[in-house]
Design a protein around this motif. Structure first.
Motif: not given
Length: 160
Positions: A138-143, A146-158, A120-123
């Motif tokens: 650049d896969l965001t543009n070409n393919e 998108h990078l998605l994430r569930l952080d620890q809080l989101a996992l806990t809520k799940l 990854h590299v920040l834009s």
């Protein structure tokens, strides 16, 4: 500039690497995201029968000025793959090919593994031009990935 030595990191290097990790987090304006410490790096990278990462350091006169951390992952389309998690060089040593040398060492490992190298590299990070210059796509543009994430809080809520 004195010659830069790129070498595999050792357990004893993790204090310096952790300090650079904190600098990277500050550079990326995400210092509140760092949740590990030197002991975690040592445990995960050096005290496990299956280390979770591989690391290289860049040093000048026995002073660590940069690092790269990567891990092997599996891609169902190409098999083994390398994911470059971090590459960071102390700002005082940038534009002296230190980052390029670290990157090329990781790229060589990826080549020898026979897979691909993802990262990854920040834009807004000027290093993106270097990466594109060595052929990174650049896969965001070409393919449209998108990078998605569930952080620890989101996992806990799940699961609560």
């Amino acid at each position: 500039m004195t010659a830069v030595n790129i070498r595999p990191a050792k357990k004893e290097d993790m204090a310096a690497v952790f300090n650079l990790i904190k600098e990277l987090a500050d550079f990326e304006k995400m210092s509140d995201q760092v949740r590990i410490n030197e002991k975690v790096l040592i445990k995960d990278g050096f005290e496990s029968s299956s280390p979770l990462f591989t690391s290289y350091v860049a040093e000048i006169d026995n002073t660590i000025i940069g690092y790269a951390i990567y891990y092997i992952r599996y891609c169902t389309w190409v098999g083994k793959s390398v994911f470059l998690q971090d590459l960071y060089v102390d700002p005082n040593y940038r534009k002296q090919s230190v980052g390029k040398k670290l990157f090329c060492q990781v790229a060589k490992d990826a080549y020898e593994i026979g897979g691909q190298l993802d990262f990854h590299v920040l834009s807004w990070n000027p290093a993106i031009e270097f990466y594109k210059g060595v052929g990174a796509e650049d896969l965001t543009n070409n393919e449209q990935w998108h990078l998605l994430r569930l952080d620890q809080l989101a996992l806990t809520k799940l699961f609560e």
